[in-house]
Motif scaffolding. Sequence first.
Motif, PDB file in Angstrom:
ATOM      1  N   LEU A 162      -7.019 -11.166 -17.114  1.00  0.00           N
ATOM      2  CA  LEU A 162      -7.600 -10.962 -15.794  1.00  0.00           C
ATOM      3  C   LEU A 162      -6.635 -10.185 -14.920  1.00  0.00           C
ATOM      4  O   LEU A 162      -5.428 -10.354 -15.024  1.00  0.00           O
ATOM      5  N   ARG A 163      -7.187  -9.335 -14.078  1.00  0.00           N
ATOM      6  CA  ARG A 163      -6.368  -8.597 -13.125  1.00  0.00           C
ATOM      7  C   ARG A 163      -6.363  -9.353 -11.810  1.00  0.00           C
ATOM      8  O   ARG A 163      -7.407  -9.830 -11.366  1.00  0.00           O
ATOM      9  N   PRO A 164      -5.193  -9.460 -11.163  1.00  0.00           N
ATOM     10  CA  PRO A 164      -5.169 -10.104  -9.854  1.00  0.00           C
ATOM     11  C   PRO A 164      -6.084  -9.364  -8.884  1.00  0.00           C
ATOM     12  O   PRO A 164      -6.200  -8.136  -8.940  1.00  0.00           O
ATOM     13  N   ARG A 165      -6.761 -10.107  -8.011  1.00  0.00           N
ATOM     14  CA  ARG A 165      -7.681  -9.505  -7.046  1.00  0.00           C
ATOM     15  C   ARG A 165      -7.257  -9.926  -5.649  1.00  0.00           C
ATOM     16  O   ARG A 165      -7.080 -11.103  -5.380  1.00  0.00           O
ATOM     17  N   LEU A 166      -7.072  -8.940  -4.781  1.00  0.00           N
ATOM     18  CA  LEU A 166      -6.737  -9.191  -3.385  1.00  0.00           C
ATOM     19  C   LEU A 166      -7.814  -8.580  -2.515  1.00  0.00           C
ATOM     20  O   LEU A 166      -8.246  -7.456  -2.762  1.00  0.00           O
ATOM     21  N   HIS A 167      -8.225  -9.277  -1.496  1.00  0.00           N
ATOM     22  CA  HIS A 167      -9.179  -8.717  -0.543  1.00  0.00           C
ATOM     23  C   HIS A 167      -8.407  -7.869   0.458  1.00  0.00           C
ATOM     24  O   HIS A 167      -7.302  -8.225   0.866  1.00  0.00           O
ATOM     25  N   SER A 168      -8.977  -6.763   0.860  1.00  0.00           N
ATOM     26  CA  SER A 168      -8.289  -5.851   1.771  1.00  0.00           C
ATOM     27  C   SER A 168      -7.937  -6.520   3.088  1.00  0.00           C
ATOM     28  O   SER A 168      -6.895  -6.224   3.679  1.00  0.00           O
ATOM     29  N   VAL A 169      -8.749  -7.470   3.534  1.00  0.00           N
ATOM     30  CA  VAL A 169      -8.439  -8.159   4.787  1.00  0.00           C
ATOM     31  C   VAL A 169      -7.147  -8.969   4.645  1.00  0.00           C
ATOM     32  O   VAL A 169      -6.400  -9.130   5.606  1.00  0.00           O
ATOM     33  N   THR A 170      -6.852  -9.429   3.440  1.00  0.00           N
ATOM     34  CA  THR A 170      -5.606 -10.141   3.199  1.00  0.00           C
ATOM     35  C   THR A 170      -4.418  -9.199   3.371  1.00  0.00           C
ATOM     36  O   THR A 170      -3.384  -9.585   3.911  1.00  0.00           O
ATOM     37  N   LEU A 171      -4.568  -7.975   2.905  1.00  0.00           N
ATOM     38  CA  LEU A 171      -3.483  -6.987   3.027  1.00  0.00           C
ATOM     39  C   LEU A 171      -3.353  -6.438   4.438  1.00  0.00           C
ATOM     40  O   LEU A 171      -2.257  -6.329   4.969  1.00  0.00           O
ATOM     41  N   PHE A 172      -4.473  -6.071   5.044  1.00  0.00           N
ATOM     42  CA  PHE A 172      -4.453  -5.378   6.318  1.00  0.00           C
ATOM     43  C   PHE A 172      -4.424  -6.301   7.533  1.00  0.00           C
ATOM     44  O   PHE A 172      -3.857  -5.946   8.553  1.00  0.00           O
ATOM     45  N   GLY A 173      -5.072  -7.442   7.458  1.00  0.00           N
ATOM     46  CA  GLY A 173      -5.218  -8.280   8.651  1.00  0.00           C
ATOM     47  C   GLY A 173      -5.982  -7.483   9.692  1.00  0.00           C
ATOM     48  O   GLY A 173      -7.087  -7.021   9.439  1.00  0.00           O
ATOM     49  N   THR A 174      -5.395  -7.265  10.867  1.00  0.00           N
ATOM     50  CA  THR A 174      -6.045  -6.474  11.916  1.00  0.00           C
ATOM     51  C   THR A 174      -5.519  -5.039  11.959  1.00  0.00           C
ATOM     52  O   THR A 174      -5.989  -4.238  12.761  1.00  0.00           O
ATOM     53  N   ALA A 175      -4.549  -4.709  11.090  1.00  0.00           N
ATOM     54  CA  ALA A 175      -3.958  -3.358  11.069  1.00  0.00           C
ATOM     55  C   ALA A 175      -4.876  -2.377  10.344  1.00  0.00           C
ATOM     56  O   ALA A 175      -5.780  -2.759   9.612  1.00  0.00           O
ATOM     57  N   ARG A 176      -4.653  -1.094  10.571  1.00  0.00           N
ATOM     58  CA  ARG A 176      -5.400  -0.032   9.883  1.00  0.00           C
ATOM     59  C   ARG A 176      -4.523   0.653   8.831  1.00  0.00           C
ATOM     60  O   ARG A 176      -4.999   1.486   8.073  1.00  0.00           O
ATOM     61  N   GLU A 177      -3.236   0.311   8.780  1.00  0.00           N
ATOM     62  CA  GLU A 177      -2.306   0.946   7.843  1.00  0.00           C
ATOM     63  C   GLU A 177      -1.229  -0.054   7.454  1.00  0.00           C
ATOM     64  O   GLU A 177      -0.758  -0.829   8.284  1.00  0.00           O
ATOM     65  N   ILE A 178      -0.860  -0.040   6.171  1.00  0.00           N
ATOM     66  CA  ILE A 178       0.244  -0.862   5.692  1.00  0.00           C
ATOM     67  C   ILE A 178       1.176   0.005   4.870  1.00  0.00           C
ATOM     68  O   ILE A 178       0.791   1.074   4.387  1.00  0.00           O
ATOM     69  N   VAL A 179       2.412  -0.435   4.722  1.00  0.00           N
ATOM     70  CA  VAL A 179       3.391   0.259   3.899  1.00  0.00           C
ATOM     71  C   VAL A 179       3.620  -0.587   2.654  1.00  0.00           C
ATOM     72  O   VAL A 179       3.842  -1.799   2.738  1.00  0.00           O
ATOM     73  N   ILE A 180       3.567   0.064   1.493  1.00  0.00           N
ATOM     74  CA  ILE A 180       3.798  -0.597   0.214  1.00  0.00           C
ATOM     75  C   ILE A 180       5.067  -0.005  -0.382  1.00  0.00           C
ATOM     76  O   ILE A 180       5.177   1.220  -0.512  1.00  0.00           O
ATOM     77  N   GLU A 181       6.029  -0.850  -0.726  1.00  0.00           N
ATOM     78  CA  GLU A 181       7.236  -0.386  -1.402  1.00  0.00           C
ATOM     79  C   GLU A 181       7.027  -0.531  -2.902  1.00  0.00           C
ATOM     80  O   GLU A 181       6.634  -1.596  -3.375  1.00  0.00           O
ATOM     81  N   HIS A 182       7.290   0.564  -3.621  1.00  0.00           N
ATOM     82  CA  HIS A 182       7.130   0.562  -5.079  1.00  0.00           C
ATOM     83  C   HIS A 182       8.213   1.425  -5.688  1.00  0.00           C
ATOM     84  O   HIS A 182       8.330   2.605  -5.355  1.00  0.00           O
ATOM     85  N   ALA A 183       9.017   0.847  -6.555  1.00  0.00           N
ATOM     86  CA  ALA A 183      10.075   1.568  -7.271  1.00  0.00           C
ATOM     87  C   ALA A 183      10.993   2.329  -6.307  1.00  0.00           C
ATOM     88  O   ALA A 183      11.342   3.471  -6.548  1.00  0.00           O
ATOM     89  N   GLY A 184      11.319   1.689  -5.189  1.00  0.00           N
ATOM     90  CA  GLY A 184      12.221   2.306  -4.227  1.00  0.00           C
ATOM     91  C   GLY A 184      11.581   3.356  -3.336  1.00  0.00           C
ATOM     92  O   GLY A 184      12.266   4.007  -2.561  1.00  0.00           O
ATOM     93  N   GLU A 185      10.281   3.535  -3.439  1.00  0.00           N
ATOM     94  CA  GLU A 185       9.564   4.531  -2.637  1.00  0.00           C
ATOM     95  C   GLU A 185       8.613   3.816  -1.680  1.00  0.00           C
ATOM     96  O   GLU A 185       8.161   2.706  -1.959  1.00  0.00           O
ATOM     97  N   GLU A 186       8.294   4.468  -0.567  1.00  0.00           N
ATOM     98  CA  GLU A 186       7.317   3.927   0.380  1.00  0.00           C
ATOM     99  C   GLU A 186       6.000   4.670   0.249  1.00  0.00           C
ATOM    100  O   GLU A 186       5.967   5.892   0.182  1.00  0.00           O
ATOM    101  N   TYR A 187       4.928   3.900   0.207  1.00  0.00           N
ATOM    102  CA  TYR A 187       3.579   4.445   0.176  1.00  0.00           C
ATOM    103  C   TYR A 187       2.826   3.872   1.363  1.00  0.00           C
ATOM    104  O   TYR A 187       3.036   2.723   1.741  1.00  0.00           O
TER     105      TYR A 187
END
Length: 65
Positions: A26-51
Amino acid sequence: MDKQSNSTLEPLDLALSAKQGIAPPLRPRLHSVTLFGTAREIVIEHAGEEYRLRLTRQGKLILTK
């Protein structure tokens, strides 16, 4: 390949799981509201880079580096 033979192909992990008699992973599933909350943009760090993951006015997601 024609449509008929293409429609009978299974992804490799599903085919192997069926042959071995085990459930596919199974693949983990996250709802976008969990990630964003009330924001319209989030920053994801991956392998030392920002997305940046942005939510558009039309409700679509855009990922940029």
